[in-house]
Enzyme design. Structure first.
Site, PDB file in Angstrom:
ATOM      1  N   ASP A  22       0.865  -1.173   0.000  1.00 44.30           N
ATOM      2  CA  ASP A  22       0.000   0.000   0.000  1.00 44.30           C
ATOM      3  C   ASP A  22       0.915   1.240   0.000  1.00 44.30           C
ATOM      4  OD1 ASP A  22      -2.144   1.646  -0.059  1.00 44.30           O
ATOM      5  OD2 ASP A  22      -3.143   0.822   1.697  1.00 44.30           O
TER       6      ASP A  22
HETATM    7  C1  BGC Z   1      -5.030   3.151   0.121  1.00 41.64           C
HETATM    8  C2  BGC Z   1      -5.212   2.084  -0.934  1.00 41.64           C
HETATM    9  C3  BGC Z   1      -5.092   2.680  -2.302  1.00 41.64           C
HETATM   10  C4  BGC Z   1      -3.749   3.383  -2.414  1.00 41.64           C
HETATM   11  C5  BGC Z   1      -3.474   3.970  -3.783  1.00 41.64           C
HETATM   12  C6  BGC Z   1      -3.822   4.012  -0.117  1.00 41.64           C
HETATM   13  O1  BGC Z   1      -3.827   5.120   0.699  1.00 41.64           O
HETATM   14  O2  BGC Z   1      -4.967   2.542   1.383  1.00 41.64           O
HETATM   15  O3  BGC Z   1      -6.444   1.458  -0.778  1.00 41.64           O
HETATM   16  O4  BGC Z   1      -5.241   1.698  -3.281  1.00 41.64           O
HETATM   17  O5  BGC Z   1      -3.707   4.423  -1.459  1.00 41.64           O
HETATM   18  O6  BGC Z   1      -4.199   5.092  -4.053  1.00 41.64           O
END
Ligand code: BGC
Length: 767
Positions: A292
């Site tokens: 993530d």
């Molecule tokens: C989130 C994810 C997301 C990623 C990319 C993160 O802050 O937890 O769910 O896919 O950002 O945008």
């Protein structure tokens, strides 16, 4: 020496070999073997820096979350330091970026383009918790299919969806992004979503790679506070939280995203047990793992090492791609030189990413997904929006109805509330590509629907919340709430004036879109007090009031359940929200959504979920307090609305539950049937739910578990028999050795229209 040789070799071989669609004459290879072979041929030509570059995933800068933002991306692409990019929008822009990789980097390896296409691309569907209230897997799959068609037309070939984190805590803002509290329902949805995105052939230009997230247990943070610590027994992980992730893997999901939280004291992005033992060795996952957003760097704050150390741990755990943080880019070379990691570990990660690019067909045509002409024709089309409207209407859950709904298209309708005339908030959270200003607001939807046959009078009546600071925190990402700074009493009076001549009041209340979503945890999950004041004033008029509830989480609506005659929960329904709500309010569509998460009576009951254990001191049925029993002094154990609950404009009567036998053996199949009668005046759909309780086990078992469901349409007056085939497969669970087994004994079979109101019969199942 090896490096120098590589450089000498490349210019000669480039045009031929690195046209990448070169096929070796390996007749008997499977596609996977062929891609591995090809990826390895590329790896042989890559420098260490280029290999590490493939593991790097910066954000585009168009839309970023978290604290870091990547810079100098073009330069990095030219240097071969970027494997993909995410949240960059439009086919044109993506072509430009891909061109840099294809024309200005040494090895001309195409980039993968990701995006958070969570509940639709430009055509937005309901937020995931809304989608999970539909209980019709064809529609769920269809929503993902349309999302994939639109996203792929606009250059995207990878989505960070589905999010399959089970959550039993509505304080956690991201309950809105998941499928609720149940592992079985979550697993069905995970499968349908993966199928919808990926189709049968990932190399087609209208299918995209899915990414199941957030592995693992992200939905169980302590106190419901986002990113917080998770601590859970393995038996619970396997029985109650893992199933949906595993279902996505079984459905062939191409990638997996790590979660921010720790699991057993080790942050997921460095957790080898999770990323390698469980995911790859036990479940057979063969795609790639991405972290993530800056999750590797965040392990410094988790307290397990400096950037070099956490990057090393992450790679060794089985992570392949580093989202945004650049820990891999900055430190892996040094770690290799110091002997802390091996080149093989880097090669393995690089290979998995290259194989994904092969699967997507990017080596055949790097621009396959970025066709501006296709984008013009296939994105936000009238047809897609029509389907979104139909799907949205299916996601609404009728929580209460004192014969007010459906309303008629005549007379005067007062439309009151902070969510009544707001287009942008209809999108709901995580709707990166959406066209918020073109969404249909409720005012618009109602006006269109009545077409002049009724008079619609609007007044805002209240702000979303009284506290302007809180409102500014939840009025973001292009979803303004248009705060009205006049005193609350003035707003209420305006609403009362608007309602003066109304035959019915429609009160559009609840949360704004960004009151749920990432980093949107709430310690109070009641309707904001200023909105309740408005509601009280509206109810005092004595006119019929329909509360249209916008929310991304289960709310504690005890007061509303007691005082408001009719409540329709519409979540955040996406770009066609207003039309879809009008369809249901006027009875053109009969509501059929069922809750995928329990609504508590108050926040103190949280976590509350239907598939709980019995405990050694259960409360006898029908009671609400007994000393020395497992209960509260001040509130009963009952939920306000149970899992699986949702009303219809018609009535459904369940007959007796019939079993094909009460004593079974081994691998026999049990047929459980029930007659269902639509005894009301409207045609309608009902979700018939099958639950099973394992009465005695080697480990304690839940009081019931969902094991099947069917959504059926019944005409007014019609009766149908609904049957489920049950086999020992449905009785399996993880025992204390974490073996997936069924144990002979007595089982309760239950069928009903929600998890509370069920018909029960018993069966004895011998070995
Ligand atoms: C989130 C994810 C997301 C990623 C990319 C993160 O802050 O937890 O769910 O896919 O950002 O945008």
């Amino acid at each position: 020496m090896k490096r120098i040789l590589q450089f000498l070799l490349i210019p000669v071989s480039l045009t031929l070999l690195l046209a990448w669609n070169w096929n070796p004459s390996k007749g008997n290879m499977t596609l996977d073997q062929l891609y591995t072979y090809k990826a390895d041929s590329i790896i042989a030509l890559m420098t260490l820096d280029e290999k590490i570059g493939q593991l790097n995933l910066p954000a585009s800068g168009d839309f970023t979350t978290g604290l870091a933002s990547s810079s100098n991306i073009a330069e990095k692409i030219k240097a071969g330091s970027v494997g993909g990019l995410f949240n960059i929008k439009t086919a044109e822009k993506i072509r430009v970026v891909q061109k840099i990789a294809m024309e200005e980097s040494r090895l001309k390896i195409p980039m993968i383009f990701g995006m958070d296409v969570i509940h639709g691309y430009e055509t937005l569907f309901p937020i995931p918790i809304g989608i999970s209230s539909i209980w019709d897997m064809e529609l769920v799959e269809k929503s993902a299919r349309i999302a994939a068609i639109e996203a792929s037309a606009d250059g995207i070939n990878w989505t960070f969806s589905p999010m399959t984190d089970i959550s039993r805590d509505p304080r956690w803002g991201r309950v809105s992004e998941g499928s609720g509290e149940d592992p079985y329902l979550g697993a069905q949805i995970a499968k349908a979503m993966v199928k919808g995105y990926q189709g049968d052939d990932l190399s087609l230009n209208n299918t995209i790679m899915a990414c199941v997230k957030h592995f693992a247990l992200y939905g169980a943070p302590e106190g419901g506070r986002d990113y917080n610590t998770v601590d859970m027994s393995r038996i619970r992980m396997y029985n109650e939280y893992f199933l949906p992730y595993q279902a996505a893997v079984d459905a062939g999901v191409g990638s997996v995203m790590t979660s921010f939280n720790e699991v057993e004291g080790i942050p997921a992005s460095a957790n080898r047990w999770l990323m390698t033992d469980v995911l790859r060795n036990q479940w057979g996952f063969d795609g790639f793992v991405v972290t993530d957003y800056t999750a590797i760097n965040e392990m410094i704050d988790h307290g397990i090492g400096d950037l070099q150390k956490v990057s090393e741990l992450s790679l060794k755990a089985g992570v392949d791609m580093d989202m945004v943080g650049e820990g891999f880019l900055i430190t892996l070379k040094k770690s290799l030189e110091e002997g802390k990691i091996t080149e093989k570990q880097i090669d393995d990660a690089c290979r998995r990413i290259l194989i994904a690019k092969y699967k997507l067909g990017l080596f055949d045509d790097p621009y396959r997904y970025a066709d501006p002409e296709r984008a013009k024709k296939e994105v936000f089309t009238a047809q897609n929006r029509k389907v979104a409207r139909e799907i949205a209407a299916q996601s609404f859950v009728l929580l209460k109805n004192n014969n007010i709904l459906p309303i008629q298209k005549k007379g005067t309708i007062a439309l009151i509330g902070p969510l009544a005339d707001n287009k942008e908030n209809m999108a709901g959270t995580w709707s990166v590509a959406g066209r918020f200003e073109e969404a249909i607001s409720l005012t618009e939807g109602l006006k269109k629907a009545v077409g002049g046959k009724a008079n619609i009078i609007y007044a805002k009546g209240a702000n979303v919340v009284a506290d302007s600071l809180l409102e500014s925190r939840v009025s973001i990402f292009g979803k303004p709430t248009y705060r009205d700074n006049r005193p609350a009493e003035v707003l209420i009076q305006e609403a009362l004036d608007a309602a003066k001549d109304a035959d019915v009041i429609v009160a559009a209340l609840g949360e704004s879109a960004e009151m749920t979503g990432e980093a949107s945890s709430m310690s109070n999950i009641e309707l904001p007090e200023n909105q309740r004041d408005l509601l009280k004033a509206l109810l005092k008029t004595g006119k019929p009031v329909v509360m249209v509830l916008f929310t991304g989480r289960p709310l504690a609506l005890t007061w509303e359940e007691e005082n408001v005659p009719t409540i329709l929960n519409v979540w955040f329904a996406g770009s066609e929200a207003g039309d879809a709500i009008a369809d249901v309010l006027f009875g053109d569509v009969n509501p059929s959504g069922k809750l995928s998460a329990t609504f508590p009576q108050n926040v103190g009951q949280v976590p509350i979920y239907y598939n709980h254990k019995n405990t050694g001191r259960p409360l006898p049925e029908g009671q609400w307090f007994q000393k020395f029993r497992s209960n509260y002094l001040d509130v009963s154990n009952d939920p306000l609305y149970p899992f699986g609950f949702g009303l219809s404009y018609t009535n459904f009567k369940y007959g007796e539950l019939k079993l094909s036998g009460n004593s079974l053996k081994g691998n026999q199949t049990l047929k459980a049937s029930i007659t269902l009668t639509n005894s009301g005046k409207y045609d309608g759909k009902e979700v018939v739910q099958l639950y099973i309780r394992d009465l005695v086990g080697s480990v304690t078992r839940p009081v019931k578990e969902l094991k099947g469901f069917r959504k059926v349409l019944l005409k007014a007056g019609e009766t149908k028999t609904i049957s489920f085939d049950i086999t020992p497969e449905d009785l399996k669970f993880y025992n204390s050795d974490l073996d997936f087994v069924w144990e002979p004994g007595e089982f309760e079979i239950m069928i009903g229209g929600n998890s509370r109101d069920v018909k029960v019969s018993k069966v004895d199942w011998k070995e």
